[in-house]
Design a protein around this motif. Structure first.
Motif, short mmCIF file in Angstrom:
data_model
loop_
_atom_site.label_atom_id
_atom_site.label_comp_id
_atom_site.label_asym_id
_atom_site.label_seq_id
_atom_site.Cartn_x
_atom_site.Cartn_y
_atom_site.Cartn_z
N LEU A 37 -9.05 -7.32 0.75
CA LEU A 37 -10.11 -7.67 1.73
C LEU A 37 -11.26 -8.12 1.19
CD1 LEU A 37 -9.75 -5.16 4.40
CD2 LEU A 37 -8.84 -7.27 4.28
N VAL A 38 -11.74 -7.48 -0.17
CA VAL A 38 -12.91 -7.84 -0.97
C VAL A 38 -12.75 -9.45 -1.35
CG1 VAL A 38 -14.28 -7.44 -2.94
CG2 VAL A 38 -13.54 -5.57 -1.22
N LEU A 39 -11.78 -9.72 -1.69
CA LEU A 39 -11.52 -11.07 -2.33
C LEU A 39 -11.37 -12.13 -1.28
CD1 LEU A 39 -8.84 -10.42 -5.18
CD2 LEU A 39 -11.18 -10.81 -5.62
N GLY A 40 -11.06 -11.78 0.01
CA GLY A 40 -11.09 -12.70 0.90
C GLY A 40 -9.44 -13.16 1.35
N ALA A 41 -8.54 -12.44 0.55
CA ALA A 41 -7.03 -12.96 0.67
C ALA A 41 -6.42 -12.04 1.67
CB ALA A 41 -6.46 -12.40 -0.86
N TRP A 42 -6.69 -12.38 2.99
CA TRP A 42 -6.06 -11.90 4.18
C TRP A 42 -4.78 -11.66 4.32
CZ3 TRP A 42 -10.24 -9.57 6.13
CH2 TRP A 42 -11.46 -10.20 5.60
N ASP A 43 -4.01 -12.79 3.56
CA ASP A 43 -2.60 -12.90 3.67
C ASP A 43 -2.17 -11.75 2.82
OD1 ASP A 43 -3.43 -14.18 1.64
OD2 ASP A 43 -2.15 -16.11 2.04
N VAL A 44 -2.60 -11.76 1.71
CA VAL A 44 -2.32 -10.68 0.57
C VAL A 44 -2.70 -9.17 1.24
CG1 VAL A 44 -2.54 -9.71 -1.71
CG2 VAL A 44 -2.29 -11.96 -1.27
N ALA A 45 -3.78 -9.17 1.93
CA ALA A 45 -4.03 -7.89 2.64
C ALA A 45 -3.24 -7.48 3.41
CB ALA A 45 -5.63 -7.79 3.14
N LEU A 46 -2.56 -8.25 4.28
CA LEU A 46 -1.51 -7.81 5.41
C LEU A 46 -0.28 -7.24 4.61
CD1 LEU A 46 -2.15 -10.81 8.07
CD2 LEU A 46 -2.87 -8.00 8.06
N VAL A 47 0.14 -8.06 3.59
CA VAL A 47 1.35 -7.70 2.89
C VAL A 47 1.12 -6.40 2.30
CG1 VAL A 47 2.68 -8.18 0.77
CG2 VAL A 47 1.97 -10.19 2.30
N LEU A 48 -0.02 -6.01 1.56
CA LEU A 48 -0.28 -4.83 0.96
C LEU A 48 -0.57 -3.61 2.24
CD1 LEU A 48 -2.67 -5.64 -1.92
CD2 LEU A 48 -0.20 -5.33 -2.14
N LEU A 49 -1.05 -4.05 3.22
CA LEU A 49 -1.07 -3.00 4.02
C LEU A 49 0.25 -2.45 4.61
CD1 LEU A 49 -2.90 -1.14 6.10
CD2 LEU A 49 -2.92 -3.21 7.58
N ALA A 50 1.07 -3.52 4.70
CA ALA A 50 2.50 -3.23 5.13
C ALA A 50 3.23 -2.53 4.31
CB ALA A 50 3.31 -4.68 5.79
N VAL A 51 3.01 -2.84 3.12
CA VAL A 51 3.83 -1.92 1.97
C VAL A 51 3.21 -0.65 1.97
CG1 VAL A 51 4.18 -1.70 -0.57
CG2 VAL A 51 4.29 -3.85 0.47
N GLN A 52 1.96 -0.35 1.93
CA GLN A 52 1.25 0.85 2.07
C GLN A 52 1.61 1.62 3.20
OE1 GLN A 52 -2.59 -0.41 1.11
NE2 GLN A 52 -2.54 0.42 -0.82
N ILE A 53 1.86 1.16 4.27
CA ILE A 53 2.19 1.85 5.69
C ILE A 53 3.55 2.29 5.27
CG2 ILE A 53 2.74 1.57 8.12
CD1 ILE A 53 0.18 -0.06 8.25
N VAL A 54 4.32 1.39 5.14
CA VAL A 54 6.02 1.90 4.86
C VAL A 54 6.08 2.88 3.69
CG1 VAL A 54 8.21 0.86 4.01
CG2 VAL A 54 6.75 -0.32 5.52
N ALA A 55 5.33 2.60 2.80
CA ALA A 55 5.40 3.81 1.61
C ALA A 55 4.93 4.88 2.36
CB ALA A 55 4.74 3.36 0.49
N GLY A 56 3.83 5.23 3.06
CA GLY A 56 3.46 6.26 3.61
C GLY A 56 4.01 6.89 4.63
N LEU A 57 4.94 6.31 5.51
CA LEU A 57 5.64 6.61 6.53
C LEU A 57 7.06 6.81 6.24
CD1 LEU A 57 4.37 4.77 9.44
CD2 LEU A 57 3.76 6.84 8.94
N ALA A 58 7.74 5.93 5.51
CA ALA A 58 9.24 6.11 5.02
C ALA A 58 9.44 7.05 3.98
CB ALA A 58 9.93 4.90 4.89
N LEU A 59 8.73 6.90 3.07
CA LEU A 59 9.07 7.73 1.75
C LEU A 59 8.96 9.24 2.21
CD1 LEU A 59 7.25 5.96 -0.87
CD2 LEU A 59 9.72 5.93 -0.38
N PRO A 60 8.16 9.81 2.89
CA PRO A 60 8.21 11.13 3.28
C PRO A 60 9.68 11.65 4.06
CG PRO A 60 6.12 10.39 3.60
CD PRO A 60 6.92 9.27 3.37
N MET A 61 10.12 10.66 4.60
CA MET A 61 11.36 11.04 5.43
C MET A 61 12.55 10.84 4.40
SD MET A 61 11.17 9.12 9.00
CE MET A 61 9.77 8.02 9.15
N LEU A 62 12.44 9.99 3.29
CA LEU A 62 13.57 10.05 2.49
C LEU A 62 13.53 10.87 1.16
CD1 LEU A 62 13.49 6.08 2.30
CD2 LEU A 62 15.29 7.57 3.36
N ILE A 63 12.21 11.44 1.12
CA ILE A 63 12.13 12.36 -0.27
C ILE A 63 11.51 13.72 0.28
CG2 ILE A 63 11.15 12.45 -2.51
CD1 ILE A 63 10.98 9.42 -2.69
#
Length: 129
Positions: A37-63
């Motif tokens: 977001l600081v760099l203004g790379a909105w497309d990258v920000a959305l990808v990283l947000l999705a990765v971080q949400i998936v990691a935060g929600l799915a990983l606790p269920m798997l591990i």
């Protein structure tokens, strides 16, 4: 010495110039979504947000083990740090800034100076307005 890629948008009224350092990005590994977001790379920000949400929600269920979960989440952060500058290059390319050159220098300012010294026509274009 560090390697920098020089990205240029030469169309429009005034050209743009961006430098991207090659290698691991500590700010991206630590801050992820906010780094983009600081760099203004909105497309990258959305990808990283999705990765971080998936990691935060799915990983606790798997591990189930907290220690293993921490190690995997640390691994996700390291992976983000490793690919962050490539994602930034991809974002710049999507915005019409093509890779113009590769420069080695001790810091970003020296890399910019070396590029502009070797390309006086770009210096003239940047200083035109």
């Amino acid at each position: 010495m560090t390697v920098y890629s020089i990205h240029v948008r030469d169309t429009g009224l005034k050209p743009d110039l961006a430098l991207v350092k090659d290698g691991f990005s500590w700010p991206a590994a630590i801050f992820g979504f906010f780094w983009a977001l600081v760099l203004g790379a909105w497309d990258v920000a959305l990808v990283l947000l999705a990765v971080q949400i998936v990691a935060g929600l799915a990983l606790p269920m798997l591990i189930g083990d907290a220690t293993a979960l921490s190690v995997v989440q640390l691994g996700v952060s390291v992976l983000i740090g490793l690919i962050a500058n490539e994602l930034r290059r991809w974002s710049l390319d999507r915005r019409g800034m093509h890779e113009e050159a590769i420069v080695t220098a001790h810091d970003k300012e020296e890399a910019e100076r070396r590029y502009l010294d070797a390309n006086p026509y770009m210096t003239a274009k940047l200083l035109r307005d």
